[in-house]
Design a protein around this motif. Structure first.
Motif, PDB file in Angstrom:
ATOM      1  N   GLN A  39      -0.812  -5.257  -2.198  1.00  0.00           N
ATOM      2  CA  GLN A  39      -0.769  -6.313  -3.456  1.00  0.00           C
ATOM      3  C   GLN A  39      -2.024  -6.328  -4.091  1.00  0.00           C
ATOM      4  O   GLN A  39      -2.280  -6.716  -5.197  1.00  0.00           O
ATOM      5  CB  GLN A  39      -0.246  -7.887  -2.984  1.00  0.00           C
ATOM      6  N   GLU A  69       2.615 -10.974  -8.730  1.00  0.00           N
ATOM      7  CA  GLU A  69       3.977 -10.499  -7.714  1.00  0.00           C
ATOM      8  C   GLU A  69       5.198  -9.681  -8.325  1.00  0.00           C
ATOM      9  O   GLU A  69       5.417  -8.830  -7.610  1.00  0.00           O
ATOM     10  CB  GLU A  69       4.327 -11.885  -7.132  1.00  0.00           C
ATOM     11  N   HIS A  91       3.590  -6.353  -8.924  1.00  0.00           N
ATOM     12  CA  HIS A  91       3.573  -5.644  -7.406  1.00  0.00           C
ATOM     13  C   HIS A  91       5.148  -5.042  -6.957  1.00  0.00           C
ATOM     14  O   HIS A  91       5.286  -4.009  -6.807  1.00  0.00           O
ATOM     15  CB  HIS A  91       2.962  -6.680  -6.436  1.00  0.00           C
TER      16      HIS A  91
END
Lengths: 257, 246
Positions: free
Chosen positions: B60, A210, A213
Motif C-alpha cells: 500500500q 485504498e 491501491h
C-alpha cells in the motif's frame, strides 16, 4: 510562496531545440545540483567566485533560450526572503558602523552578509527555475531515479504529483459549497469550516488511496515500483559535465589567487 | 487546472512579506557545516522512514503515501484567519503524525518538502536537510510523541485526552521548530541569534495558535466520523451506548 502555482504548467520551455535541451534530463539535473551546492555552500564574501558562476549561468540561460520574462517573474515572487536577511542586517553589531538610528544600525559586516546571502540565494533560484522551466516533471522524476534516488521514494513522488491537482480541485469544490451557504463570512466560521474541510478531505484521501491501491493490485502490482533502466551517458553529456565542473572549480580557485 | 489558485488562496500582503518566517529556509542561508550535519540526519531519517513504512504498509506504501503527501500539500495552501488579525496556513507536521503515525507522517512531510524545494523553489535544495530536520523530525516525530504522552496521561480513549494532546503538541511543535530554525540561521552567521529568536518566536507563537486550532478541528472531524482511520484509534464499544442498552 506558492503564488505562481496558478500557472501549474511549470515547464513552459520544455520543447526546445537548443544545446541545453539536447542534454539528457539527468545531465541537466546534475548541472543544477552541482551549481546550487557549489554556490550556496561557498562561504560569504567570495565575490569573485559568484561572478564566475553568474557568467556561467548567464551562458546557460542564453543558450537555453528560456522565456526570460517567465524566469524573472518567478524569481521575483520567490525572492521575498530578502526581508529576513535585511532584518538581520539592521540589528547586527560588528565591523564599522555605517549608519545608525536608535536601535537600528547598518554595519559593514551586516552589509557583507546581506550581499552574500542575497547573491547566493538569487543565483540558486535562477538555476533551479531554469531547470524546472525547461524540463518536464516526468523527465525530472526519471532523472532523479537515474541518479540513484531510492525507487520507492521516486514512486511516491510520482504518485503525489499525480494527485496534487485532484486534491486541490476537491478543496476548491468544498470551499465553494461552504461559501455558497454563507458559512465563510466570519473569521470563526472560516476556521471551523477550514478545519472540518481538512478532516473530511483526509478521510476522502485515505479512501482514495485504498481505491488506487486496489486498482493497482488488479493490474498486477506487486509492491515493487518498476525498475528504471539507466541509459549510458552519451559523449556530449560527459563533455558538458566535465566543462561545468571545471568552471565551478575555477570559481573556487579564483578566491585563492 | 490553470485557475484553481485564485479560488483557493488569496495571497494577503502578510503572506507576501513574511513567507520566509514560515520555516522554509532558502538556499544560501545556511553555512557548509550546518547544511552537512542536517543533511546527514535527514538522509538517515528518510532511509529509516522508508524502511519502516514499507514494513508497516506493505504494497500500500506507494499509493497511500502519494495521496497523503498530496493532501498535506493541498492543506498547506489554504489560508485561514488567526485570532489576532493575521492569517496563516497549516504546516501539518503534527496532523500528519496523528493521522498516519510517526514514520509515515515523517515520510509524507519529507516528500512534500522535496516537491516544494525541487519544483516550486519553496525552500532550497542545500537546506532541504535542515527543513526536513526542523519540520519532519521535530515537527512530526516530536509532535507525535508529545501528543501520545499527553493523550495517554489524560485518558487515551477520551476526547478530552485527545484534544489536549493534539492542541498542545501542534502548538509546541511549531514553536520548537521555529527555535531550531533560528538557531541554524544564527550558527550559519546569517542572522544574529537574538534577532532570529525574537522574530521567529514572536511570529510562530501566533502561527502556532492557528496550527493548533486547525489541527484540533481536523482531528475532531476524523474522531467523530471515522475514528478507525486515526493511527491510534480509540477503543470503544462498537455501538453507541443508547443502542446497546435497548
Amino acid at each position: 510562496m506558492l503564488l505562481h502555482i496558478g500557472a501549474f504548467q511549470l515547464d513552459v520551455n520544455s520543447q526546445g531545440n537548443t544545446p541545453w535541451h539536447g542534454l539528457a534530463p539527468r545531465t541537466r539535473v546534475l548541472f543544477a545540483l552541482l551549481f546550487v551546492f557549489a554556490t550556496a555552500l561557498t562561504p560569504n564574501e567570495r565575490w569573485g567566485t559568484w561572478l564566475i558562476y553568474a557568467v556561467g549561468l548567464m551562458g546557460l540561460i542564453i543558450l537555453s533560450r528560456a522565456a526570460l520574462s517567465v524566469l524573472l517573474k518567478r524569481v521575483a515572487v520567490e525572492s521575498s526572503f530578502i526581508s529576513v536577511v535585511l532584518l538581520g542586517t539592521l540589528f547586527r553589531g560588528g565591523g564599522t558602523v555605517l549608519w545608525q538610528w536608535g536601535w537600528l544600525q547598518i554595519t559593514s559586516v551586516g552589509l557583507a552578509v546581506l550581499g552574500s546571502v542575497t547573491t547566493k540565494a538569487l543565483l540558486c533560484l535562477l538555476m533551479l527555475n531554469l531547470l524546472v522551466l525547461t524540463t518536464s516533471i516526468p523527465a525530472l522524476l526519471h532523472a532523479l531515479a537515474e541518479l540513484k534516488m531510492p525507487s520507492l521514494l521516486v514512486a511516491i513522488l510520482a504518485s503525489m504529483y499525480r494527485y496534487i491537482g485532484v486534491l486541490i480541485e476537491e478543496f476548491a469544490t468544498m470551499r465553494r459549497a461552504a461559501a455558497s451557504r454563507n458559512l465563510l463570512s466570519t473569521a470563526r466560521g472560516k476556521r471551523l469550516v477550514t478545519g472540518n474541510m481538512i478532516g473530511s478531505l483526509f478521510i476522502r484521501t485515505y479512501e482514495r488511496g485504498e481505491r488506487v491501491h486496489h486498482a493497482m493490485l488488479s493490474r498486477g502490482y506487486t509492491g515493487l515500483p518498476p525498475t528504471i533502466e539507466c541509459p549510458q551517458g552519451r559523449l556530449q553529456d560527459r563533455w558538458a559535465i566535465v566543462t561545468w565542473v571545471i568552471l565551478l572549480l575555477l570559481g573556487q580557485v579564483v578566491y585563492f589567487l | 487546472m490553470s485557475n484553481f489558485a485564485g479560488s483557493i488562496f488569496r495571497g494577503s500582503l502578510h503572506e507576501m512579506l513574511f513567507p520566509q518566517l514560515a520555516l522554509h529556509i532558502p538556499d544560501g542561508f545556511l553555512s557548509l557545516p550546518v547544511s552537512l550535519v542536517t543533511w546527514g540526519i535527514a538522509i538517515a531519517l528518510i532511509a529509516t522512514a522508508l524502511d519502516r513504512v514499507k514494513g508497516e504498509r506493505q504494497d500500500q506504501t506507494v499509493p497511500l503515501m502519494g495521496v497523503c503527501a498530496a493532501f498535506i500539500f493541498a492543506a498547506q495552501m489554504i489560508n485561514f484567519p488567526i485570532p489576532g488579525g493575521t492569517s496563516g496556513h497549516l504546516l501539518g507536521g503534527t496532523l500528519a503524525g496523528v493521522l498516519l503515525g510517526p514514520w509515515a507522517g515523517t515520510l509524507v512531510m519529507t516528500v512534500v518538502f522535496i516537491v516544494q524545494a525541487a519544483l516550486f523553489q519553496d525552500g532550497g535544495l542545500t537546506v532541504l536537510g535542515a527543513n526536513v530536520f526542523n519540520m519532519g523530525l521535530i515537527g512530526t516525530f516530536g509532535g507525535y510523541y508529545l501528543y501520545k504522552v499527553l493523550r495517554s496521561s489524560l485518558g487515551f480513549n477520551s476526547w478530552r485526552g485527545m484534544s489536549f494532546g493534539v492542541t498542545i503538541a501542534s502548538w509546541t511543535s511549531v514553536v520548537i521548530a521555529s527555535v531550531a530554525t533560528a538557531i541554524q540561521l544564527a550558527l550559519s552567521g546569517t542572522v544574529p541569534l537574538a534577532v532570529a529568536l525574537t522574530a521567529m518566536l514572536g511570529w510562530h507563537i501566533l502561527i502556532g495558535i492557528g496550527e493548533a486550532i486547525i489541527t484540533l478541528m481536523a482531528t475532531s472531524y476524523v474522531w467523530k466520523v471515522r475514528p478507525d482511520l486515526l493511527y491510534d484509534p480509540p477503543q470503544r464499544s462498537p455501538l453507541p451506548r443508547s443502542l446497546v442498552q435497548r
